[in-house]
Scaffold this motif. Structure first.
Motif, PDB file in Angstrom:
ATOM      1  N   ALA A 140       0.831  -1.206   0.000  1.00  0.00           N
ATOM      2  CA  ALA A 140       0.000   0.000   0.000  1.00  0.00           C
ATOM      3  C   ALA A 140       0.868   1.261   0.000  1.00  0.00           C
ATOM      4  O   ALA A 140       0.559   2.238  -0.699  1.00  0.00           O
ATOM      5  CB  ALA A 140      -0.945  -0.011   1.203  1.00  0.00           C
ATOM      6  N   MET A 141       1.974   1.244   0.758  1.00  0.00           N
ATOM      7  CA  MET A 141       2.867   2.408   0.781  1.00  0.00           C
ATOM      8  C   MET A 141       3.528   2.595  -0.589  1.00  0.00           C
ATOM      9  O   MET A 141       3.659   3.733  -1.051  1.00  0.00           O
ATOM     10  CB  MET A 141       3.939   2.241   1.871  1.00  0.00           C
ATOM     11  CG  MET A 141       3.397   2.315   3.291  1.00  0.00           C
ATOM     12  SD  MET A 141       2.553   3.863   3.700  1.00  0.00           S
ATOM     13  CE  MET A 141       3.893   5.016   3.633  1.00  0.00           C
ATOM     14  N   ARG A 142       3.921   1.501  -1.230  1.00  0.00           N
ATOM     15  CA  ARG A 142       4.496   1.612  -2.576  1.00  0.00           C
ATOM     16  C   ARG A 142       3.515   2.276  -3.534  1.00  0.00           C
ATOM     17  O   ARG A 142       3.885   3.146  -4.319  1.00  0.00           O
ATOM     18  CB  ARG A 142       4.882   0.232  -3.114  1.00  0.00           C
ATOM     19  CG  ARG A 142       6.182  -0.275  -2.612  1.00  0.00           C
ATOM     20  CD  ARG A 142       6.640  -1.514  -3.382  1.00  0.00           C
ATOM     21  NE  ARG A 142       7.909  -1.951  -2.834  1.00  0.00           N
ATOM     22  CZ  ARG A 142       8.128  -3.158  -2.339  1.00  0.00           C
ATOM     23  NH1 ARG A 142       7.181  -4.078  -2.370  1.00  0.00           N
ATOM     24  NH2 ARG A 142       9.300  -3.468  -1.850  1.00  0.00           N
ATOM     25  N   ARG A 143       2.257   1.843  -3.465  1.00  0.00           N
ATOM     26  CA  ARG A 143       1.233   2.432  -4.344  1.00  0.00           C
ATOM     27  C   ARG A 143       1.039   3.913  -4.023  1.00  0.00           C
ATOM     28  O   ARG A 143       0.944   4.742  -4.935  1.00  0.00           O
ATOM     29  CB  ARG A 143      -0.085   1.675  -4.213  1.00  0.00           C
ATOM     30  CG  ARG A 143      -0.082   0.308  -4.866  1.00  0.00           C
ATOM     31  CD  ARG A 143      -1.468  -0.307  -4.961  1.00  0.00           C
ATOM     32  NE  ARG A 143      -2.141  -0.451  -3.679  1.00  0.00           N
ATOM     33  CZ  ARG A 143      -1.996  -1.494  -2.856  1.00  0.00           C
ATOM     34  NH1 ARG A 143      -1.191  -2.493  -3.174  1.00  0.00           N
ATOM     35  NH2 ARG A 143      -2.670  -1.534  -1.714  1.00  0.00           N
ATOM     36  N   ALA A 144       0.968   4.250  -2.736  1.00  0.00           N
ATOM     37  CA  ALA A 144       0.750   5.647  -2.336  1.00  0.00           C
ATOM     38  C   ALA A 144       1.919   6.527  -2.773  1.00  0.00           C
ATOM     39  O   ALA A 144       1.716   7.631  -3.297  1.00  0.00           O
ATOM     40  CB  ALA A 144       0.538   5.736  -0.825  1.00  0.00           C
ATOM     41  N   PHE A 145       3.152   6.049  -2.575  1.00  0.00           N
ATOM     42  CA  PHE A 145       4.317   6.836  -2.968  1.00  0.00           C
ATOM     43  C   PHE A 145       4.406   6.958  -4.489  1.00  0.00           C
ATOM     44  O   PHE A 145       4.780   8.006  -5.014  1.00  0.00           O
ATOM     45  CB  PHE A 145       5.600   6.240  -2.397  1.00  0.00           C
ATOM     46  CG  PHE A 145       5.737   6.380  -0.899  1.00  0.00           C
ATOM     47  CD1 PHE A 145       4.956   7.269  -0.171  1.00  0.00           C
ATOM     48  CD2 PHE A 145       6.649   5.612  -0.203  1.00  0.00           C
ATOM     49  CE1 PHE A 145       5.085   7.398   1.206  1.00  0.00           C
ATOM     50  CE2 PHE A 145       6.795   5.730   1.173  1.00  0.00           C
ATOM     51  CZ  PHE A 145       6.013   6.622   1.870  1.00  0.00           C
ATOM     52  N   GLN A 148       1.949   9.595  -5.561  1.00  0.00           N
ATOM     53  CA  GLN A 148       2.455  10.943  -5.294  1.00  0.00           C
ATOM     54  C   GLN A 148       3.496  11.335  -6.337  1.00  0.00           C
ATOM     55  O   GLN A 148       3.502  12.460  -6.812  1.00  0.00           O
ATOM     56  CB  GLN A 148       3.109  11.005  -3.903  1.00  0.00           C
ATOM     57  CG  GLN A 148       2.121  11.121  -2.793  1.00  0.00           C
ATOM     58  CD  GLN A 148       2.831  11.232  -1.443  1.00  0.00           C
ATOM     59  OE1 GLN A 148       3.963  10.796  -1.273  1.00  0.00           O
ATOM     60  NE2 GLN A 148       2.126  11.811  -0.471  1.00  0.00           N
ATOM     61  N   LYS A 149       4.366  10.394  -6.678  1.00  0.00           N
ATOM     62  CA  LYS A 149       5.407  10.669  -7.650  1.00  0.00           C
ATOM     63  C   LYS A 149       4.792  10.970  -9.015  1.00  0.00           C
ATOM     64  O   LYS A 149       5.249  11.877  -9.731  1.00  0.00           O
ATOM     65  CB  LYS A 149       6.346   9.461  -7.748  1.00  0.00           C
ATOM     66  CG  LYS A 149       7.590   9.712  -8.532  1.00  0.00           C
ATOM     67  CD  LYS A 149       8.512   8.497  -8.453  1.00  0.00           C
ATOM     68  CE  LYS A 149       9.796   8.739  -9.183  1.00  0.00           C
ATOM     69  NZ  LYS A 149      10.703   7.600  -9.097  1.00  0.00           N
TER      70      LYS A 149
END
Length: 152
Positions: A140-145, A148-149
């Motif tokens: 989930a953090m990979r997807r969120a970051f 954002q990118k």
């Protein structure tokens, strides 16, 4: 940032536990006369296999190239690893444990493994749930970051 909101307090609690876990491993290593980076580098070499590259260690541990190279310099000076040119890619180096390094890593990592196994056994099925949820969080953090990118 509002540290009083329930969501932020949950996230802050996650950070507290994350940092505490990290600190425990580094203190465990220090009690054995090594740094956390040495501990985790030996772990990475053990997990990756008999011969690995510094880049593989960097990727596994999410450490900088400089940190890994400095740690490898220390391990080499202690006679625990050897670095050789890769016969396939001359620009690359292959890292492997020496006989002394293998014996040292087996003893050290064996001690750590015993403690970790005891904890995970004590936790029972909750340990599997913890690992599954942590992996979910990472994804989930990979997807969120990444989102954002993409927005930048």
């Amino acid at each position: 940032m509002d540290h009083n909101s329930p969501m932020r307090q949950l996230i802050d609690a996650w950070y507290d536990d994350w940092f505490a876990m990290d600190r425990m491993y580094y203190e465990w290593a220090r009690e054995r006369g090594i740094t956390g980076n040495i501990l985790f580098t030996l772990y990475a070499i053990d997990v990756i296999g008999k011969a690995c590259t510094p880049s593989q260690i960097v990727d596994k541990l999410a450490l900088s190239k400089q940190t890994v190279n400095s740690t490898l310099d220390t391990l080499e000076a202690r006679g625990l690893i050897a670095r050789q040119r890769d016969t396939v890619d001359q620009r690359s180096r292959i890292v492997s444990l020496t006989e002394a390094g293998r014996a040292y890593a087996e003893a050290l990592l064996g001690e750590l493994d015993a403690a970790e196994r005891a904890v995970f056994s004590e936790m029972g099925d909750d340990a599997r749930t913890l690992v599954a949820r942590a992996r979910q969080l990472v994804q989930a953090m990979r997807r969120a970051f990444a989102a954002q990118k993409a927005d930048d």
